[in-house]
Design a protein around this motif. Structure first.
Motif, PDB file in Angstrom:
ATOM      1  N   ASN A   5     -29.846 -15.141  15.578  1.00 21.57           N
ATOM      2  CA  ASN A   5     -30.973 -16.221  15.690  1.00 21.57           C
ATOM      3  C   ASN A   5     -30.418 -17.533  15.717  1.00 21.57           C
ATOM      4  O   ASN A   5     -29.167 -17.795  15.396  1.00 21.57           O
ATOM      5  CB  ASN A   5     -31.792 -16.172  14.446  1.00 21.57           C
ATOM      6  CG  ASN A   5     -32.439 -14.688  14.320  1.00 21.57           C
ATOM      7  OD1 ASN A   5     -32.689 -14.272  15.103  1.00 21.57           O
ATOM      8  ND2 ASN A   5     -32.181 -14.298  13.199  1.00 21.57           N
ATOM      9  N   ASP A  28     -37.279 -12.171  23.059  1.00 25.28           N
ATOM     10  CA  ASP A  28     -36.494 -12.796  22.013  1.00 25.28           C
ATOM     11  C   ASP A  28     -35.147 -11.904  22.141  1.00 25.28           C
ATOM     12  O   ASP A  28     -34.027 -12.650  22.055  1.00 25.28           O
ATOM     13  CB  ASP A  28     -36.944 -12.699  20.665  1.00 25.28           C
ATOM     14  CG  ASP A  28     -38.168 -13.561  20.295  1.00 25.28           C
ATOM     15  OD1 ASP A  28     -38.621 -14.459  21.455  1.00 25.28           O
ATOM     16  OD2 ASP A  28     -39.026 -13.218  19.419  1.00 25.28           O
ATOM     17  N   THR A  56     -28.178  -6.955  17.296  1.00 26.75           N
ATOM     18  CA  THR A  56     -28.463  -7.543  18.533  1.00 26.75           C
ATOM     19  C   THR A  56     -27.021  -7.844  19.165  1.00 26.75           C
ATOM     20  O   THR A  56     -26.073  -8.463  18.619  1.00 26.75           O
ATOM     21  CB  THR A  56     -29.160  -8.882  18.286  1.00 26.75           C
ATOM     22  OG1 THR A  56     -30.375  -8.543  17.701  1.00 26.75           O
ATOM     23  CG2 THR A  56     -29.325  -9.545  19.718  1.00 26.75           C
ATOM     24  N   ILE A 106     -35.543 -13.489  15.932  1.00 21.38           N
ATOM     25  CA  ILE A 106     -35.764 -12.316  16.950  1.00 21.38           C
ATOM     26  C   ILE A 106     -36.995 -11.648  16.269  1.00 21.38           C
ATOM     27  O   ILE A 106     -36.870 -10.825  15.266  1.00 21.38           O
ATOM     28  CB  ILE A 106     -34.657 -11.493  16.985  1.00 21.38           C
ATOM     29  CG1 ILE A 106     -33.572 -12.577  17.571  1.00 21.38           C
ATOM     30  CG2 ILE A 106     -35.119 -10.632  18.010  1.00 21.38           C
ATOM     31  CD1 ILE A 106     -32.173 -11.825  17.679  1.00 21.38           C
TER      32      ILE A 106
END
Length: 231
Positions: A9, A49, A79, A44
């Motif tokens: 993020n 996103d 991620t 996210i």
């Protein structure tokens, strides 16, 4: 041990929380660098996103030129894990969901997840299913309400609610609790005195896992205390 810790993020407040949680795990001679991408979502939540954040994480890893023995991806979507592993195949790359769930599995028995936003619950459930732990999951508890404000401040804003959710999860029979979401990094340690069962911090679990398997690549630098992380 030299680690690159990435907050996928862009929230600086969350990045600071993750940096503090990581630095609390540092031993003499460790160097941890904590970064967040230059672009992408502040938090996210949706698949859109996540798609943007994946590319941002890859670009962040490409731009990091320092020595590195392992990479921590500090979001519960893990991620960018697959493309980062392809980019850096010789070192361990660990997402915090994978590390947290591996710890819960090792502890055994039912476990629960405590988080701060309803919108995060479907993604957390998906990661539990992916890890093959659906049968062991007692439940996912979250703070009431849709709005949580600055993700870097949820630990402070919702401390009493999160503490109560952990206590309730224990009463329901959980043997361990996973704190769900990068913004909760470091909170497990502060809540531990109020809860009789282990509370798992994904960032710290990932560092422990990498420490167990990573072989430091000697570059003849003198050993030193953990350096302040970059943000």
């Amino acid at each position: 041990m030299r680690l690159l810790v990435i907050n996928p993020n862009t929230s600086r407040g969350v990045t600071n929380r993750i940096r503090e949680a990581a630095d609390a795990m540092a031993l003499p001679g460790d160097r941890f660098t904590t970064l967040c991408p230059a672009y992408g979502p502040e938090l996210i939540v949706t698949e859109q996103d996540a798609a943007l954040a994946r590319q941002a994480v890859v670009d962040t890893v490409r731009g990091f030129k320092g020595p590195c023995d392992g990479i921590v991806l500090a979001s519960f979507g893990n991620t960018g894990a697959d493309p980062v592993r392809a980019l850096r195949p010789s070192i361990p790359v660990v997402g915090i969901a994978s590390a947290a769930f591996a710890t819960a599995r090792a502890l055994g028995g039912p476990f629960g997840i405590v988080t701060f936003g309803k919108g995060l619950v479907p993604g957390l459930q998906a990661k539990v299913d992916e890890a093959g732990l659906s049968d062991a999951l007692l439940g996912i508890s979250c703070v009431a309400g849709e709005e949580f404000g600055d993700p870097g401040e949820v630990q402070t804003r919702f401390r009493s609610e999160l503490e109560a959710l952990c206590a309730d999860m224990h009463q329901r029979g959980a043997r361990s609790i996973v704190m769900g979401g990068g913004p909760l990094a470091g909170m497990a340690r502060s809540l531990a005195p109020t809860c009789p069962i282990p509370i798992i911090d994904g960032t710290q679990a990932a560092i422990s896992l990498i420490r167990a398997v990573a072989a430091p690549r000697g570059d003849h630098e003198p050993r030193r205390a953990a350096a302040p992380a970059e943000t």
